[in-house]
Design a protein around this motif. Structure first.
Motif, PDB file in Angstrom:
ATOM      1  N   MET A 173      45.129  85.671  68.493  1.00 33.48           N
ATOM      2  CA  MET A 173      45.314  84.247  68.649  1.00 33.48           C
ATOM      3  C   MET A 173      46.125  83.706  67.477  1.00 33.48           C
ATOM      4  O   MET A 173      45.906  84.090  66.337  1.00 33.48           O
ATOM      5  CB  MET A 173      43.967  83.538  68.702  1.00 33.48           C
ATOM      6  CG  MET A 173      44.123  82.050  68.935  1.00 33.48           C
ATOM      7  SD  MET A 173      42.584  81.128  68.836  1.00 33.48           S
ATOM      8  CE  MET A 173      42.388  81.037  67.091  1.00 33.48           C
ATOM      9  N   THR A 174      47.041  82.814  67.784  1.00 35.05           N
ATOM     10  CA  THR A 174      47.803  82.133  66.742  1.00 35.05           C
ATOM     11  C   THR A 174      47.599  80.632  66.886  1.00 35.05           C
ATOM     12  O   THR A 174      47.404  80.119  67.992  1.00 35.05           O
ATOM     13  CB  THR A 174      49.306  82.453  66.821  1.00 35.05           C
ATOM     14  OG1 THR A 174      49.792  82.064  68.109  1.00 35.05           O
ATOM     15  CG2 THR A 174      49.575  83.931  66.616  1.00 35.05           C
ATOM     16  N   ILE A 186      37.427  79.544  69.535  1.00 28.21           N
ATOM     17  CA  ILE A 186      38.768  78.955  69.427  1.00 28.21           C
ATOM     18  C   ILE A 186      38.689  77.524  68.892  1.00 28.21           C
ATOM     19  O   ILE A 186      39.462  77.142  68.001  1.00 28.21           O
ATOM     20  CB  ILE A 186      39.508  79.021  70.773  1.00 28.21           C
ATOM     21  CG1 ILE A 186      39.825  80.483  71.099  1.00 28.21           C
ATOM     22  CG2 ILE A 186      40.790  78.181  70.745  1.00 28.21           C
ATOM     23  CD1 ILE A 186      40.372  80.735  72.480  1.00 28.21           C
ATOM     24  N   VAL A 189      45.861  77.824  74.886  1.00 29.41           N
ATOM     25  CA  VAL A 189      44.476  77.805  75.359  1.00 29.41           C
ATOM     26  C   VAL A 189      43.624  76.763  74.648  1.00 29.41           C
ATOM     27  O   VAL A 189      42.486  76.520  75.044  1.00 29.41           O
ATOM     28  CB  VAL A 189      43.832  79.203  75.234  1.00 29.41           C
ATOM     29  CG1 VAL A 189      44.595  80.233  76.072  1.00 29.41           C
ATOM     30  CG2 VAL A 189      43.739  79.646  73.784  1.00 29.41           C
ATOM     31  N   PHE A 214      38.213  79.958  78.101  1.00 28.30           N
ATOM     32  CA  PHE A 214      38.309  80.442  76.724  1.00 28.30           C
ATOM     33  C   PHE A 214      37.272  79.770  75.817  1.00 28.30           C
ATOM     34  O   PHE A 214      37.279  79.977  74.611  1.00 28.30           O
ATOM     35  CB  PHE A 214      39.725  80.205  76.169  1.00 28.30           C
ATOM     36  CG  PHE A 214      40.754  81.130  76.740  1.00 28.30           C
ATOM     37  CD1 PHE A 214      41.048  82.340  76.120  1.00 28.30           C
ATOM     38  CD2 PHE A 214      41.425  80.803  77.910  1.00 28.30           C
ATOM     39  CE1 PHE A 214      41.988  83.205  76.648  1.00 28.30           C
ATOM     40  CE2 PHE A 214      42.378  81.665  78.454  1.00 28.30           C
ATOM     41  CZ  PHE A 214      42.654  82.866  77.821  1.00 28.30           C
ATOM     42  N   LYS A 251      38.093  77.593  65.186  1.00 29.91           N
ATOM     43  CA  LYS A 251      39.293  77.986  64.426  1.00 29.91           C
ATOM     44  C   LYS A 251      40.295  76.830  64.364  1.00 29.91           C
ATOM     45  O   LYS A 251      40.946  76.613  63.331  1.00 29.91           O
ATOM     46  CB  LYS A 251      39.918  79.230  65.038  1.00 29.91           C
ATOM     47  CG  LYS A 251      39.110  80.496  64.773  1.00 29.91           C
ATOM     48  CD  LYS A 251      39.826  81.733  65.298  1.00 29.91           C
ATOM     49  CE  LYS A 251      39.134  82.999  64.831  1.00 29.91           C
ATOM     50  NZ  LYS A 251      38.015  83.383  65.639  1.00 29.91           N
ATOM     51  N   ALA A 286      46.435  76.389  69.971  1.00 27.37           N
ATOM     52  CA  ALA A 286      46.021  77.786  69.842  1.00 27.37           C
ATOM     53  C   ALA A 286      46.623  78.541  71.013  1.00 27.37           C
ATOM     54  O   ALA A 286      46.538  78.084  72.160  1.00 27.37           O
ATOM     55  CB  ALA A 286      44.503  77.911  69.861  1.00 27.37           C
ATOM     56  N   GLU A 287      47.240  79.669  70.716  1.00 25.84           N
ATOM     57  CA  GLU A 287      47.854  80.500  71.757  1.00 25.84           C
ATOM     58  C   GLU A 287      47.213  81.880  71.782  1.00 25.84           C
ATOM     59  O   GLU A 287      46.927  82.454  70.732  1.00 25.84           O
ATOM     60  CB  GLU A 287      49.349  80.698  71.491  1.00 25.84           C
ATOM     61  CG  GLU A 287      50.201  79.501  71.739  1.00 25.84           C
ATOM     62  CD  GLU A 287      51.686  79.804  71.516  1.00 25.84           C
ATOM     63  OE1 GLU A 287      52.482  79.314  72.319  1.00 25.84           O
ATOM     64  OE2 GLU A 287      52.019  80.512  70.548  1.00 25.84           O
ATOM     65  N   VAL A 288      47.011  82.383  72.981  1.00 19.52           N
ATOM     66  CA  VAL A 288      46.575  83.754  73.200  1.00 19.52           C
ATOM     67  C   VAL A 288      47.599  84.382  74.140  1.00 19.52           C
ATOM     68  O   VAL A 288      47.824  83.869  75.245  1.00 19.52           O
ATOM     69  CB  VAL A 288      45.155  83.813  73.807  1.00 19.52           C
ATOM     70  CG1 VAL A 288      44.797  85.243  74.185  1.00 19.52           C
ATOM     71  CG2 VAL A 288      44.133  83.229  72.842  1.00 19.52           C
ATOM     72  N   ASP A 289      48.240  85.426  73.688  1.00 18.17           N
ATOM     73  CA  ASP A 289      49.274  86.108  74.482  1.00 18.17           C
ATOM     74  C   ASP A 289      50.332  85.121  75.003  1.00 18.17           C
ATOM     75  O   ASP A 289      50.735  85.166  76.162  1.00 18.17           O
ATOM     76  CB  ASP A 289      48.653  86.880  75.652  1.00 18.17           C
ATOM     77  CG  ASP A 289      47.713  87.982  75.179  1.00 18.17           C
ATOM     78  OD1 ASP A 289      47.990  88.580  74.109  1.00 18.17           O
ATOM     79  OD2 ASP A 289      46.719  88.247  75.864  1.00 18.17           O
ATOM     80  N   LYS A 317      50.055  82.035  75.726  1.00 15.49           N
ATOM     81  CA  LYS A 317      49.523  80.952  76.563  1.00 15.49           C
ATOM     82  C   LYS A 317      48.732  79.983  75.691  1.00 15.49           C
ATOM     83  O   LYS A 317      47.883  80.386  74.900  1.00 15.49           O
ATOM     84  CB  LYS A 317      48.597  81.531  77.644  1.00 15.49           C
ATOM     85  CG  LYS A 317      47.943  80.466  78.511  1.00 15.49           C
ATOM     86  CD  LYS A 317      47.017  81.102  79.536  1.00 15.49           C
ATOM     87  CE  LYS A 317      46.366  80.009  80.380  1.00 15.49           C
ATOM     88  NZ  LYS A 317      45.637  80.517  81.504  1.00 15.49           N
TER      89      LYS A 317
END
Length: 174
Positions: A1-2, A96, A60, A91, A99, A53-56, A58
């Motif tokens: 996650m970014t 998330i 989220v 999610f 964070k 927040a992005e996962v792959d 996307k």
């Protein structure tokens, strides 16, 4: 996650994400996505404090901190509002939101902000350091249970000497 700063290219995805995140929320007017749109167009908006927040690749999750004032008959103090933090339902429950909150605190502190005010779940936000606002003689401008009105100091003694009523930006009142 970014986690990164939101860009205008993200607005549509973030709008849909917020709508989905609050769709089944009991204590919601289900219009948080419109609030975010209004806040982006207001003087209260701080682009560096609108995070996704992005996962792959996307999106989220999303969090937004905007400017507000705490006023009393003698003085006025700058603070921030956390509203809202949103995570896609599929999610949720995996950290998330936490964070996003931690990263928004870090960035707000780096920008020189001293405190954040929020209206939220009494059992969720204290684990991130939020305390009841009435401890600091800070009140919201409307009636809510005291346990749902919370603040956090981003720097030591960031709320020392503050007291008063929160004045939200006009975008909150539309």
């Amino acid at each position: 996650m970014t986690i990164r700063q939101e860009t205008p290219a993200d607005y549509k995805d973030v709008f849909n994400l917020i709508e989905k995140a609050f769709r089944s929320e009991q204590h919601s007017d289900h219009k948080e996505q419109f609030l975010v749109e209004r806040l982006r167009k207001s003087d209260a908006f701080i682009p560096e404090l609108s995070l996704v927040a992005e996962v792959d690749g996307k999106i989220v999750g999303h969090i937004l901190l905007t400017k507000l004032k705490i006023k009393n008959p003698v003085d006025s103090f700058d603070s921030l509002a956390l509203a809202p933090v949103s995570v896609l339902p599929e999610f949720q429950g995996i950290g998330i939101g936490g964070k996003l909150i931690a990263e928004s605190h870090k960035r707000a502190k780096e920008l020189g902000h001293k405190s954040i005010v929020l209206l939220g779940h009494a059992s969720y936000y204290p684990k991130f350091g939020y305390q009841r606002a009435d401890k600091y003689e800070i009140e919201l401008p409307f009636k809510v249970p005291k346990e749902n009105c919370m603040v956090i100091e981003l720097v030591e003694n960031g709320l020392n000497g503050l007291s008063g009523i929160v004045e939200y930006p006009e975008a909150f009142n539309q």
